[in-house]
Design a protein around this motif. Structure first.
Motif, mmCIF file in Angstrom:
data_model
loop_
_atom_site.group_PDB
_atom_site.id
_atom_site.type_symbol
_atom_site.label_atom_id
_atom_site.label_comp_id
_atom_site.label_asym_id
_atom_site.label_seq_id
_atom_site.Cartn_x
_atom_site.Cartn_y
_atom_site.Cartn_z
ATOM 1 N N GLY A 371 44.197 92.988 75.819
ATOM 2 C CA GLY A 371 43.523 94.057 75.086
ATOM 3 C C GLY A 371 43.243 95.302 75.888
ATOM 4 O O GLY A 371 42.775 96.302 75.334
ATOM 5 N N VAL A 372 43.531 95.306 77.184
ATOM 6 C CA VAL A 372 43.277 96.497 77.992
ATOM 7 C C VAL A 372 44.148 97.652 77.515
ATOM 8 O O VAL A 372 43.677 98.772 77.333
ATOM 9 N N ALA A 373 45.425 97.374 77.286
ATOM 10 C CA ALA A 373 46.342 98.434 76.862
ATOM 11 C C ALA A 373 45.952 98.968 75.491
ATOM 12 O O ALA A 373 45.898 100.186 75.270
ATOM 13 N N SER A 374 45.628 98.071 74.561
ATOM 14 C CA SER A 374 45.330 98.555 73.210
ATOM 15 C C SER A 374 44.039 99.361 73.185
ATOM 16 O O SER A 374 43.919 100.329 72.432
ATOM 17 N N ALA A 381 43.921 107.793 70.932
ATOM 18 C CA ALA A 381 44.241 108.176 69.551
ATOM 19 C C ALA A 381 42.989 108.701 68.850
ATOM 20 O O ALA A 381 43.035 109.706 68.132
ATOM 21 N N ASP A 382 41.858 108.055 69.100
ATOM 22 C CA ASP A 382 40.596 108.495 68.474
ATOM 23 C C ASP A 382 40.271 109.939 68.808
ATOM 24 O O ASP A 382 39.602 110.621 68.033
ATOM 25 N N ARG A 383 40.704 110.394 69.989
ATOM 26 C CA ARG A 383 40.419 111.775 70.366
ATOM 27 C C ARG A 383 41.613 112.689 70.121
ATOM 28 O O ARG A 383 41.654 113.824 70.594
ATOM 29 N N ARG A 411 37.960 111.166 80.985
ATOM 30 C CA ARG A 411 36.558 110.927 80.601
ATOM 31 C C ARG A 411 36.454 109.879 79.500
ATOM 32 O O ARG A 411 35.619 108.988 79.569
ATOM 33 N N VAL A 412 37.319 110.004 78.515
ATOM 34 C CA VAL A 412 37.296 109.071 77.387
ATOM 35 C C VAL A 412 37.542 107.645 77.874
ATOM 36 O O VAL A 412 36.824 106.709 77.510
ATOM 37 N N LEU A 413 38.522 107.493 78.750
ATOM 38 C CA LEU A 413 38.865 106.137 79.212
ATOM 39 C C LEU A 413 37.780 105.581 80.136
ATOM 40 O O LEU A 413 37.477 104.391 80.114
ATOM 41 N N HIS A 414 37.213 106.451 80.956
ATOM 42 C CA HIS A 414 36.151 106.010 81.880
ATOM 43 C C HIS A 414 34.995 105.393 81.088
ATOM 44 O O HIS A 414 34.443 104.348 81.463
ATOM 45 N N THR A 415 34.672 106.033 79.945
ATOM 46 C CA THR A 415 33.606 105.503 79.086
ATOM 47 C C THR A 415 34.075 104.239 78.365
ATOM 48 O O THR A 415 33.363 103.236 78.318
#
Lengths: 426, 426
Positions: A371-374, A381-383, A411-415
């Motif tokens: 699930g890390v990749a998804s 995609a959300d952003r 930033r998005v991924l860090h969160t």
């Protein structure tokens, strides 16, 4: 008591005042009862000065004589650090590459260490003498000075640590450790207590240039425990034994740290970004055996390092689009080489784009966690961030995106992976 | 075909442009069919820079580490000259002190060459390769870098010439040879075609600092033919085989040159002056065994170099005046040492004078020619110049005079011994 290698870079060695600061850090480490070897770089700017002399003397310089010239920079700082340590009341001596010796292959200016004779060094250290070793240099079987290539001092330090069976190799840099991501982008990035060799290699190869990649590979091969820490700490804040920087260790040691409760287990350790790649798309390449080889063989011959390779399903039967990345600095050369071979390869159009960024999530935890990749794809995609290409390895997922969206994506991924430092920590 | 050592000092090696000029001179020498080895100094100013680093690091520096630091200056220039020679199409390589090796005694920062292993060097030169050798450096039996002390590169060049059995050792300097006297004082001074080792030693020891004294002594001991010549000549005016500088040779070769008609036999070869001495007179010293030893033993222990010593007959029975000279820089120390021992020595007054000059006439010719000294005394007396003290050796007569009369004395003597260049020569 431990046996410790300490490595200081050119910024730390730039001038006698800074060398005195380094000597103080070294002296305090020894005062804790440790046996200490120090590996040093040349003064910041000195290697560039010497390289320029060589270029002026002979643009097509003989690498053997180039090595004679450029190795002098570390010779000077090793002598000066030994002198400074002596002025602080320590026993110290310099050990030049040919004196230990540090045996390398013959390849001047890009040599590889084969073997270090460390018995005399170990004996001197056991007798309380601090060994000061110029990084970057060695000696060939022919008895001539060799150098390891730019940035080779990290590798020297790890090789010395392996040769003297050091408990740890501390690499002092201008950052105080390895962070979950670039703190200039994400204010809530936090320093990692430890990463595995594999994670460090992946992080280094995608832009987190804390350590020279080659030195990490050597540390992994030799099982040398490395610590990255800052040399720009106050004199009183010099490294305590509780590891103020980031440890780079084997997966086994990492697991042990987690079991002891010293570390939290994370699925993703860090987020890296790299803006130095460029993308090339060749459209409508014939989908037949050998066609891909036609593309990459000339690039390999020209020493152009191809990173991601994605073969998209073509819209038309019997044809396919091939996308790959090369260093931006090689883009023009790669385009010219491919245009020269347009007929052999049989592509329709060559589309290039250097305004791209590669974003990677890295972590040994993802080996055992689906699930890390998804999570990555969904968060982006959300952003509204479009993914242009994807590659994966056992401990890394990388995507290509538009360069302008780099900071947002990081930033998005860090969160998303729960890496933001809590308020208490920050 | 000859085998020639060429030595270039720091001014000639100051920067890549000047190194290119040196490389051109070397290449042309080789193009004449000679086997060539080149000994180089560090770039002008570089050794001072490195010495200052050492002082800043540790005022009481360990000479072994000092040697590691300062030897790097010649390492850099030897690599750069090899690179530049290669760019001109020559085969060339650098041979560092530890590579040949140039074995020295252990005395760091003031080592003495014991032995040079030159077989590999000779073989490489025979194969057409130019050997580039950093001056000033060697290696101890313990395998550590040593240096010969400031100005040691002249000595390195002579030692290499002896080791490879060179036909000549050409020392390129900022003057174009050895002159009959200082041309700044006597416009009619002229360059000497040849001087003997002994003459050169006497001239050097009294102020004609063309060559390091130690290198002349070594050349004499090893029978190395030395030539002093200028590196500041146009590219087309590089040394021809007819010796444009001054040869420094044995008395036998000098005699042969005279017999061949290449040289005129002179009774006096040159006039030297030295303003760096100071005179001390101790009056009414008891004239008994051991009293002179009481004077000079403390000075020797303090490494104060006493030059002229004259014991005048005292006016009173049982007492004598002792006059001697010491370097001006040691005068205050010498005075203090002697005052401390006033009772042991038993002198009455200590009179010192630093406004003195030593004028010397030098020449092997005076061995077989009487009257040289009396010509000196008479010529000076004729001009009213008072002689304060006299010493003589086999090939030198020196007198102490008032410093203000230095230039006059030198001019008078230059004329008196027939050394003024004729109008044709000048």
């Amino acid at each position: 008591m431990a046996r410790i290698v300490m490595k200081f870079g050119g910024t730390s060695m730039a001038g006698t005042e800074r060398i005195r600061r380094v000597a103080n850090i070294v002296r305090k480490q020894q005062a804790r009862g440790h046996e200490v070897a120090v590996v040093v770089s040349a003064m910041a700017g000195e290697t560039d000065r010497l390289v320029n002399f060589c270029r002026e003397a002979n643009p097509l310089y003989d690498p053997a004589e180039y090595d004679v010239v450029v190795a002098s920079g570390e010779q000077v700082t090793s002598g000066l650090l030994a002198l400074t340590l002596q002025s602080l009341g320590c026993q110290a001596r310099s050990w030049l590459g040919w004196q230990m010796p540090v045996r390398t292959i013959e390849a001047h200016a890009k040599a590889r260490i084969e073997d270090i004779e460390a018995e005399a060094l170990i004996a001197a250290m056991a007798a309380g003498e601090i060994a000061v070793i110029p990084g970057f240099q060695g000696v060939s079987d022919a008895g001539r000075i060799t150098t390891l290539g730019r940035g080779g001092s990290d590798t020297s330090a790890v090789a010395v640590a392996a040769a003297i069976r050091a408990d740890r190799c501390d690499i002092y840099t201008d950052v105080d450790g390895v962070y979950t991501t670039d703190p200039r982008i994400v204010a809530k990035a936090h320093k990692l207590k430890a990463v595995t060799y594999e994670e460090m290699l992946e992080l280094a190869s995608v832009g987190a240039k804390v350590l020279q990649t080659r030195s990490v590979g050597l540390a992994m091969k030799e099982g040398v425990r490395v610590q990255v820490l800052s040399s720009f700490v106050g004199d009183d804040a010099i490294p305590a034994d509780d590891i103020p920087g980031t440890l780079i260790v084997s997966e086994d040691e990492m697991n042990a740290l987690v079991e002891k409760g010293d570390m939290e287990r994370q699925h993703v350790t860090g987020i890296a970004h790299d803006k130095n790649e460029a993308k090339i798309i060749l459209t409508r390449v014939p989908d037949r055996p050998g066609s891909v080889a036609h593309i990459f063989e000339p690039l390999a011959k020209a020493s152009i390092n191809v990173d991601m390779i994605i073969q998209n399903v073509g819209r038309d039967k019997g044809e396919t689009d091939v996308t790959f990345t090369v260093p931006q600095s090689d883009l023009a050369r790669a385009q010219a080489l491919l245009e020269d071979r347009r007929e052999d390869i049989g592509f329709n159009r060559l589309i290039s784009d250097s305004k791209i960024a590669k974003i990677s999530v890295v972590g040994v935890g993802m080996k055992s966690h689906a699930g890390v990749a998804s999570t990555m794809f969904q968060s982006l995609a959300d952003r509204g961030i479009n993914i242009q290409a994807i590659t994966t390895s056992e401990i890394k997922v990388s995507v290509l995106i538009d360069e302008d969206e780099t900071e947002l994506a990081v930033r998005v991924l860090h969160t998303a992976y729960g890496l933001d430092a809590s308020d208490e920590v920050a």
